[in-house]
Design a protein around this motif. Sequence first.
Motif, short mmCIF file in Angstrom:
data_model
loop_
_atom_site.label_atom_id
_atom_site.label_comp_id
_atom_site.label_asym_id
_atom_site.label_seq_id
_atom_site.Cartn_x
_atom_site.Cartn_y
_atom_site.Cartn_z
N ILE A 1 -19.04 10.57 40.07
CA ILE A 1 -19.20 12.07 39.62
C ILE A 1 -18.30 13.10 40.55
O ILE A 1 -17.71 13.73 40.14
CB ILE A 1 -20.73 12.50 39.55
N GLN A 2 -18.59 12.60 41.82
CA GLN A 2 -17.90 13.85 42.65
C GLN A 2 -16.25 13.49 42.69
O GLN A 2 -15.38 14.42 42.80
CB GLN A 2 -18.37 13.54 44.25
N ALA B 1 -26.25 13.82 33.06
CA ALA B 1 -26.55 14.40 32.11
C ALA B 1 -25.53 15.04 31.30
O ALA B 1 -25.27 14.85 29.88
CB ALA B 1 -27.64 15.43 32.34
N PRO B 2 -24.61 15.74 31.85
CA PRO B 2 -23.45 16.25 31.06
C PRO B 2 -22.62 15.36 30.29
O PRO B 2 -22.00 15.67 29.06
CB PRO B 2 -22.51 17.02 32.16
N ILE C 1 -13.28 18.74 36.32
CA ILE C 1 -14.50 19.21 36.02
C ILE C 1 -15.65 19.84 36.96
O ILE C 1 -15.17 19.56 38.20
CB ILE C 1 -15.34 18.18 35.05
N ASP C 2 -16.47 20.76 36.68
CA ASP C 2 -17.49 21.03 37.58
C ASP C 2 -18.43 19.97 37.78
O ASP C 2 -19.18 19.82 36.56
CB ASP C 2 -18.09 22.50 37.16
N PRO C 3 -18.63 19.36 38.81
CA PRO C 3 -19.49 18.14 38.86
C PRO C 3 -21.12 18.63 38.62
O PRO C 3 -21.78 17.84 37.97
CB PRO C 3 -19.60 17.61 40.22
N LEU C 4 -21.18 19.93 38.68
CA LEU C 4 -22.75 20.34 38.59
C LEU C 4 -22.96 20.34 37.15
O LEU C 4 -23.98 19.76 36.44
CB LEU C 4 -22.90 21.43 39.30
N LEU D 1 -12.67 22.47 34.38
CA LEU D 1 -12.28 23.52 35.18
C LEU D 1 -11.00 24.67 34.69
O LEU D 1 -10.56 25.65 35.21
CB LEU D 1 -11.70 23.04 36.64
N ALA D 2 -10.48 23.95 33.98
CA ALA D 2 -9.22 24.74 33.24
C ALA D 2 -9.04 24.66 31.84
O ALA D 2 -9.60 23.76 31.48
CB ALA D 2 -7.89 23.99 33.95
#
Length: 643
Positions: free
Chosen positions: A33-34, A286-287, A302-305, A310-311
């Motif tokens: 994920i990170q 979950a995402p 992407i935002d991992p959270l 991101l763009a």
Amino acid sequence: MGVLDRVDSPADVRACSPEELAELADDIRQFLIQKVAATGGHLGPNLGVVELTLAIHRVFDSPTDPILFDTGHQCYVHKIVTGRKDRFDTLREQGGLTGYQDRTESPHDWIESSHASAALSNADGLSKAFALRGEDRTVVAVVGDGALTGGMCWEALNNIADSDRSVVIVVNDNGRSYAPTIGGLARNLSALRLQPGYERFLETGRRTLKSVPMVGDAAYAVLHGMKSGVKDLVSPQAMFADLGIKYVGPVDGHDLAEMEAALRRAKAFGGPVIVHAVTRKGNGYAPAENDEAEQMHSTGKIDPLTGRALAESPVDWTSVFSETLVREAARRPEVVAITAAMPGPTGLAAFGERYPERMFDVGIAEQHGMTSAAGLALGGMHPVLAIYSTFLNRAFDQLLMDVALLKLPVTVVLDRSGITGPDGPSHHGMWDLSLLAIVPGMRVAAPRDAVRLREELAEALDIGDGPSAVRFGKGRVPDDIPAVRRLGDGVDVLVEAAEPGGVLIVAVGGMAEIGIGAAELLAARGIPATVVDPRWALPVPASIADLARTHISVVTIEDGGVRGGVGSAVESALEQAGVDVPVHRRGVPQEFIAHASREAILVDCGLTPAGIADSIATGSGYVSLVGPEEPVELNAPVTTASG
Ligand SMILES: Cc1ncc(C[n+]2csc(CCOP(=O)(O)OP(=O)(O)O)c2C)c(N)n1
Ligand SMILES: CC(=O)[C@@H](O)[C@H](O)COP(=O)(O)O
Ligand SMILES: [Mg+2]
């Protein structure tokens, strides 16, 4: 210090205790994920194969036992546990880790193409070689339910089944390609998985019986036995068993112990075995799990959270195609659409929502899709087969002999044509112009901007006496590159040379911007240049030869292989017209181009305004990217005691 920190090889995985394995799986999931959030890549598919890949590496001895990942987009976990975890910050970047298997990275990688449905054929051949060499090695192939809808898989299964060779086929069944996998095969595979009674029956039994010491274990074994009874009633076992391949499963692909036990049973069998693993794409994030459309099959950064991009993605070629097709179809009831398991990425999803009865998803089956299109055309329809350019390779014979030979009105829309970038050599759409140039009666449009894409798609749908193709690249689409004038045969003049006797630049499709930029730089160096966009690039419009007569040379620029593409066709056209003017072809070197950003590769290929202008001004040839390197020693067959 997590368990992952001390895992650098399959042996380290095999040394883990059950508790450490559970922690390792979690560590890998968080790692994926990170890292992939930062680089982009196939996050969903890889989250779905964490436990499955660990189990494979615990039971089999890579690289002595080759492990092949079909399509290869789900091999990140394999890379992590084969010594490459420290390179994931470079994933899919120039000079960095590739997003697929790569023999130059590790002896644990055996195949490289990202074209689906080929792993079982590789496994068939490898196992035949081991048998001939008397080597006691098992070939393991991980194939997705989507890839299993590709015809090559069944050609391979037909051969593998007719043997006693040690091939373990792990069907990674998550029920999806991008979207849910279609067809009778998928229905059969999912019948068991979706059988609520079966699931509940298993889950209840597992939970209840395992909690009862001793008795529970025995009773659980009975349950397990009953499971096989239940399985016989509804399982896809018949589908494979009838072929003569032993079937093990369905197994919970996220239950490491169960997966490992099934693989050990399969290995002990000795002959060809299918292990049917039921997994979830995006599992544990979950995402991805909640991404209804594609379960994060492939993401940008992407935002991992939150999983949010991101763009913002710019207006791209695909979205212009998508909206244009829906609009054209409103007034053309004969238009139908065909996708090879990629409705979203090819822009056909909107058409499918608007005209569900006129939309056909054939699975990852471009060959079948092309000839099914021929059938639709024979039946009076005008099919639009929308595929990525690189996958046209799969359907070339069908285009030639089932469509073009019969002069059928099929339109092939080739997205991702030209250099695509991070997906590497098997994804660049650099072959289509060369392939299409040799198909008799084939008409090929290469729009330079959104305006021409709308125009040329409509023109293609008007063609009723033969096949047509519309090809465009990946990413941002120029809105409008106006022409100075349009010639009688549809060729657009984009730049008029200030004076006669200069260079004629033929800029194909998305190369128009580069041709215009090159002309400006040449003018500054006192070299007049005319720039034209042929629009319909193949066959070469007659006016190109006419224009060439009043120029000292012709330079063709195409986002495709320089051999056999539009440049070669222009050379032939001038020769046939008796025009003795040299043609300089500029394009993608006829080589396998490593992954990097599209922009970086275009610079390396000299496909920039400055690159083109310099090559014209200095008279240098087209760029080659590979020097006279020594071939890298790859996967030399592992010599075993017997060999
Ligand atoms: C011949 C071919 N057509 C299309 C694709 C594009 N593609 C890449 S992955 C994928 C879906 C694969 O689904 P599956 O095999 O089930 O693997 P999963 O992603 O579910 O793990 C597709 C269609 C491809 N790689 N090769
Ligand atoms: C393997 C796979 O899924 C490819 O088809 C590739 O990832 C497509 O990438 P883009 O859709 O971003 O071009
Ligand atoms: Mg799948």
